[in-house]
Design an enzyme around this catalytic site. Structure first.
Site, PDB file in Angstrom:
ATOM      1  N   SER A 183      49.756  45.517  39.558  1.00 21.99           N
ATOM      2  CA  SER A 183      48.357  45.383  39.290  1.00 21.99           C
ATOM      3  C   SER A 183      47.425  45.557  40.548  1.00 21.99           C
ATOM      4  O   SER A 183      47.751  45.197  41.981  1.00 21.99           O
ATOM      5  CB  SER A 183      47.661  43.905  38.656  1.00 21.99           C
ATOM      6  OG  SER A 183      48.566  43.870  37.532  1.00 21.99           O
ATOM      7  N   GLN A 196      41.575  46.472  33.766  1.00 24.68           N
ATOM      8  CA  GLN A 196      42.446  46.372  34.903  1.00 24.68           C
ATOM      9  C   GLN A 196      42.849  47.885  35.279  1.00 24.68           C
ATOM     10  O   GLN A 196      43.100  48.449  34.507  1.00 24.68           O
ATOM     11  CB  GLN A 196      43.757  45.557  34.429  1.00 24.68           C
ATOM     12  CG  GLN A 196      44.822  45.332  35.466  1.00 24.68           C
ATOM     13  CD  GLN A 196      46.021  44.323  35.057  1.00 24.68           C
ATOM     14  OE1 GLN A 196      46.900  44.834  34.241  1.00 24.68           O
ATOM     15  NE2 GLN A 196      46.034  43.435  35.713  1.00 24.68           N
ATOM     16  N   ASP A 242      47.248  39.364  31.712  1.00 18.32           N
ATOM     17  CA  ASP A 242      47.843  40.339  32.754  1.00 18.32           C
ATOM     18  C   ASP A 242      49.216  40.439  32.125  1.00 18.32           C
ATOM     19  O   ASP A 242      49.974  41.497  32.885  1.00 18.32           O
ATOM     20  CB  ASP A 242      48.258  39.673  34.051  1.00 18.32           C
ATOM     21  CG  ASP A 242      48.475  40.677  35.029  1.00 18.32           C
ATOM     22  OD1 ASP A 242      48.124  42.010  35.217  1.00 18.32           O
ATOM     23  OD2 ASP A 242      49.226  40.139  35.947  1.00 18.32           O
TER      24      ASP A 242
END
Length: 288
Positions: A231, A281, A207
């Site tokens: 996110s 993502q 991430d």
């Protein structure tokens, strides 16, 4: 404990407070919200703690529902969805101050031999990681001296990150750049020999830079930001065993950004070019 890699291992070591319930620390940082990779990594630890341990995780799918508050513990509640002959499924809910901030579903697969195997080669050849400067070296070379906040962040960073392409420092340099980014990464110190720790540490790292690819055509990666970024969801597929304290290449691209959301996908390779993990993502981008 001064080694950032040791701090990461400690961060991923959850406290069990009841059957299927775990508590994770959330360090008091200067960030506005808890780092999403931390929550994903801790949630995966919680899921793994409720399995027999002989089935590595092969995929996870997660949603970031609310921003977490730094310095406030996070409770992870695990639901044992299924224990099959080959697959185990767990659902994890992360709760902070009575509010759900994160959901994760993870699937674990008993290792088995497949009838065939194939893999597309990496999209491009890249320099060896040892030949590239660390990201902080690039920043120091540009700024001359790191601001105190960046210096503290550099000392606490659990991963050595090296961008394959040079950093851009102005909007003019960023303009019309392709939405692609690649970094070499590895933990800054040994993480031990527990495969679960390496999987959760890489989940943490996944991430860190993925949404860079969305930003590249519109603004520099370092310096003042024009967008608030969050996110929204995160998915990973684990293909082969690996160590997160050995070099891995994170090749990232953004196929689309529209409607305030940007999609990014990444492929993680070892130094021999074997595909280890696939990542997708989506992030929310709003003008400041």
């Amino acid at each position: 404990m001064t080694n950032p890699a040791e701090r990461l291992v400690d961060l991923l070591d959850l406290e069990q407070i009841e059957v299927n319930i775990f508590r994770g620390r959330s360090p008091q940082e200067s960030l506005q919200r808890v780092f999403g990779g931390q929550v994903a990594g801790q949630a995966l630890v919680a899921a793994g703690r409720t399995t027999e341990g002989d089935r590595p995780v092969h995929s996870l799918h997660a949603y970031f529902l609310r921003p977490g508050r730094p310095g406030v513990p996070i409770v992870y509640q695990v639901e044992r969805v299924r224990d099959g002959r080959s697959f185990t499924t767990r659902r994890v809910t992360a709760v902070q101050q009575g509010r759900t901030i994160f959901n994760l579903t993870a699937s674990f697969h008993k290792p088995e031999e497949g009838p065939f195997e194939h893999q597309l080669p990496p999209a491009r050849k890249v320099p060896d990681p040892q030949s590239l400067p660390t990201v902080m070296q690039e920043v120091r070379d540009h700024l001359g001296e790191l601001p105190e906040q960046l210096e503290r962040m550099a000392r606490r960073q659990p991963f050595d990150i090296r961008y394959v392409d040079r950093l851009r420092w102005t909007v003019e340099e960023a303009k019309d750049a392709e939405p692609r980014s690649a970094v070499w990464m590895r933990a800054v110190g040994p993480l031990g020999d527990d495969p679960v720790v390496h999987t959760c540490a890489l989940t943490y790292a996944s991430d860190m830079t993925l949404l860079d690819a969305v930003r590249l055509p519109v603004e520099p990666l370092w310096g003042p930001r024009s967008f608030d970024i969050a996110s929204l969801d995160h998915a990973m597929w684990f293909h082969r065993p690996f160590r997160a304290d050995e070099w891995f290449l994170y090749d990232q691209e953004s196929p689309i950004a529209t409607g305030g959301r940007g999609l990014a996908r990444g492929r993680i390779y070892d130094v021999e070019g074997r595909l280890l993990v696939s990542v997708v993502q989506e992030g929310l981008f709003r003008a400041l």
